[in-house]
Scaffold this motif. Structure first.
Motif, short mmCIF file in Angstrom:
data_model
loop_
_atom_site.label_atom_id
_atom_site.label_comp_id
_atom_site.label_asym_id
_atom_site.label_seq_id
_atom_site.Cartn_x
_atom_site.Cartn_y
_atom_site.Cartn_z
N ALA A 1 0.84 -1.21 0.00
CA ALA A 1 0.00 0.00 0.00
C ALA A 1 0.87 1.25 0.00
CB ALA A 1 -0.92 -0.01 1.22
N ASP A 2 0.47 2.22 -0.80
CA ASP A 2 1.27 3.45 -0.93
C ASP A 2 0.34 4.65 -0.99
OD1 ASP A 2 3.05 5.52 -1.65
OD2 ASP A 2 4.37 4.07 -2.63
N LEU A 3 0.62 5.63 -0.17
CA LEU A 3 -0.22 6.81 -0.08
C LEU A 3 -0.33 7.53 -1.43
CD1 LEU A 3 -1.88 8.39 2.03
CD2 LEU A 3 0.14 9.81 2.42
N VAL A 4 0.71 7.47 -2.24
CA VAL A 4 0.67 8.17 -3.53
C VAL A 4 -0.37 7.56 -4.47
CG1 VAL A 4 3.07 8.91 -3.37
CG2 VAL A 4 2.53 6.78 -4.53
N ASN A 5 -0.76 6.31 -4.20
CA ASN A 5 -1.74 5.65 -5.05
C ASN A 5 -3.16 5.74 -4.49
OD1 ASN A 5 0.24 4.76 -6.87
ND2 ASN A 5 0.72 2.99 -5.58
N LEU A 6 -3.32 6.44 -3.39
CA LEU A 6 -4.64 6.53 -2.76
C LEU A 6 -5.58 7.38 -3.61
CD1 LEU A 6 -6.32 5.81 -0.23
CD2 LEU A 6 -5.55 7.96 0.76
N ASP A 7 -6.77 6.86 -3.85
CA ASP A 7 -7.79 7.59 -4.61
C ASP A 7 -8.29 8.76 -3.76
OD1 ASP A 7 -10.07 8.49 -5.90
OD2 ASP A 7 -10.70 6.51 -6.54
N VAL A 8 -8.17 9.96 -4.28
CA VAL A 8 -8.61 11.16 -3.54
C VAL A 8 -9.65 11.94 -4.34
CG1 VAL A 8 -6.50 11.40 -2.20
CG2 VAL A 8 -6.63 12.46 -4.45
N ASN A 9 -10.46 11.20 -5.10
CA ASN A 9 -11.42 11.86 -5.99
C ASN A 9 -12.75 12.21 -5.34
OD1 ASN A 9 -9.73 11.91 -8.23
ND2 ASN A 9 -10.24 9.83 -8.80
N THR A 10 -12.85 12.04 -4.03
CA THR A 10 -14.04 12.49 -3.31
C THR A 10 -13.58 13.36 -2.14
OG1 THR A 10 -14.13 10.65 -1.75
CG2 THR A 10 -15.21 10.32 -3.88
N PRO A 11 -14.45 14.22 -1.64
CA PRO A 11 -14.06 15.12 -0.54
C PRO A 11 -13.52 14.38 0.69
CG PRO A 11 -16.09 15.88 -1.50
CD PRO A 11 -15.79 14.55 -2.15
N ASN A 12 -14.18 13.28 1.08
CA ASN A 12 -13.73 12.57 2.27
C ASN A 12 -12.40 11.85 2.06
OD1 ASN A 12 -15.90 13.49 3.67
ND2 ASN A 12 -16.62 11.49 4.34
N ARG A 13 -12.21 11.29 0.87
CA ARG A 13 -10.93 10.63 0.58
C ARG A 13 -9.79 11.66 0.57
NH1 ARG A 13 -11.07 5.43 -1.21
NH2 ARG A 13 -13.15 4.55 -1.40
N LYS A 14 -10.06 12.82 0.04
CA LYS A 14 -9.07 13.89 0.06
C LYS A 14 -8.79 14.32 1.49
CE LYS A 14 -8.04 18.46 -1.84
NZ LYS A 14 -8.53 19.58 -2.66
N LYS A 15 -9.85 14.36 2.31
CA LYS A 15 -9.70 14.74 3.72
C LYS A 15 -8.82 13.71 4.45
CE LYS A 15 -13.43 16.21 5.63
NZ LYS A 15 -14.75 16.23 6.31
N ILE A 16 -9.05 12.43 4.15
CA ILE A 16 -8.24 11.37 4.77
C ILE A 16 -6.78 11.50 4.36
CG2 ILE A 16 -7.80 8.88 4.74
CD1 ILE A 16 -10.86 8.50 4.64
N TYR A 17 -6.56 11.71 3.07
CA TYR A 17 -5.19 11.87 2.56
C TYR A 17 -4.49 13.04 3.26
CZ TYR A 17 -1.36 12.84 -0.67
OH TYR A 17 -0.12 13.09 -1.21
N GLU A 18 -5.17 14.17 3.32
CA GLU A 18 -4.57 15.36 3.93
C GLU A 18 -4.32 15.16 5.41
OE1 GLU A 18 -7.40 18.34 2.90
OE2 GLU A 18 -6.49 18.74 0.92
N TYR A 19 -5.21 14.43 6.08
CA TYR A 19 -5.02 14.20 7.51
C TYR A 19 -3.79 13.31 7.74
CZ TYR A 19 -5.95 13.61 12.43
OH TYR A 19 -5.83 13.63 13.81
N ILE A 20 -3.65 12.27 6.92
CA ILE A 20 -2.50 11.38 7.06
C ILE A 20 -1.20 12.15 6.82
CG2 ILE A 20 -1.31 9.36 6.10
CD1 ILE A 20 -4.08 8.18 5.50
N ALA A 21 -1.19 12.99 5.79
CA ALA A 21 0.00 13.79 5.50
C ALA A 21 0.35 14.70 6.68
CB ALA A 21 -0.22 14.62 4.23
N LYS A 22 -0.68 15.30 7.27
CA LYS A 22 -0.47 16.16 8.44
C LYS A 22 0.02 15.33 9.63
CE LYS A 22 -3.02 19.10 11.69
NZ LYS A 22 -4.37 19.61 12.08
#
Length: 287
Positions: free
Chosen positions: A105-126
């Motif tokens: 699993a790799d964060l760069v491959n995470l689907d961020v095409n919905t608001p919540n998925r983008k929110k999850i991605y941004e939270y993990i990065a933070k």
């Protein structure tokens, strides 16, 4: 390996050619070390044209024979260093009852095409930025229906942590419960219980699918969450249970008895101190 010629003239020519090589400029090349330097030149040439460790032509695969501080040593090449770094990262991720594919699993491959998925991605990065700065941040409580990619996200977190030299444990929670029950009264129980309490970051997969009991809630889950809250050790959770409704409290309370509801509320309160809930899309599996 290139060897010095027995004939003195050939030997002198060979030594002179080494001394004139630009790669050996500044080195004291002499009859005693000429063979070693010739190996260094040969292997340097191999490394220059190499595209992967599997193509390595050097005598010690993945290493270059070179001169360093008055002695010849084997130094890992760029491909070997990358291989060792990935191995070290993998060793920082402990898994129990989950597929080893989680290591892919790799964060760069995470689907961020919905608001919540983008929110999850941004939270993990933070969260990872906070880890680098030795800051404590809450983990995530990722909830949603089956096959939406919750486990994959836990794998992304574990791999990002490993890249930052942080150990994590990813557990399929229902199977952990069975393992703990079977290990009761043995050293295995104490070993496993203490490890889930103290590991740097704990990731519980499919929380809520287990059969919650008084023993599990009061003697396992409660002490683990309480310890991790006090010691500021993050937790990440994936679940099908929506924590924003009464469903989670009902699961933790087990019965409607007042005493059970109070115990359930205590566990829920500890969870709220450790995790931030975000819902994952329930339409189909995505990365």
């Amino acid at each position: 390996m290139i060897k010095l010629y027995k004939n003195s003239n050939d030997s002198n020519e060979f030594l002179d050619s080494l001394k004139k090589n630009p790669l050996l400029e500044g080195y004291d090349v002499n009859v005693n070390n000429a063979n070693d330097f010739s190996v260094y030149l040969e292997e340097s040439c191999n490394c220059k044209n190499c595209k992967s460790i599997h193509e390595c032509k050097n005598s010690n695969v993945g290493h270059l024979y070179k001169f360093d501080e008055d002695q010849f040593i084997y130094e890992p090449c760029r491909f070997k260093k990358d291989q060792l770094a990935k191995l070290k990262e993998a060793q920082l991720i402990k898994t129990l009852f989950v597929s080893k594919k989680i290591l892919e699993a790799d964060l760069v491959n995470l689907d961020v095409n919905t608001p919540n998925r983008k929110k999850i991605y941004e939270y993990i990065a933070k969260f990872i930025t906070g880890v680098r700065n030795n800051e404590f941040n809450k983990g995530l409580y990722i909830y949603g229906s089956f096959a939406t990619g919750k486990t994959y996200i836990l794998g992304c977190v574990a791999n990002e942590l490993a890249r930052n030299n942080i150990e994590s444990l990813v557990i399929y929670f229902p199977d952990l419960v069975v393992e703990l029950k079977n290990a009761l009264g043995t050293p295995r129980f104490e070993e496993l219980f203490n490890y889930i309490k103290s590991v740097d970051v704990l990731l519980l997969d499919d929380f809520g699918s287990e059969n919650m009991t008084n023993w599990l809630r009061d003697d396992v889950l409660g002490p683990v969450l309480n310890y991790r809250l006090m010691e500021e050790k993050p937790v990440f959770i994936s679940s099908n249970i929506d924590p924003t409704t009464t469903d989670l409290l009902a699961h933790l309370s087990i019965t409607k008895a007042k005493s059970d509801e109070l115990k359930g509320m205590r566990i829920k309160s500890r969870l709220e101190g450790l995790v931030v809930p975000i819902e994952l899309d329930n339409n189909r599996y995505k990365r």
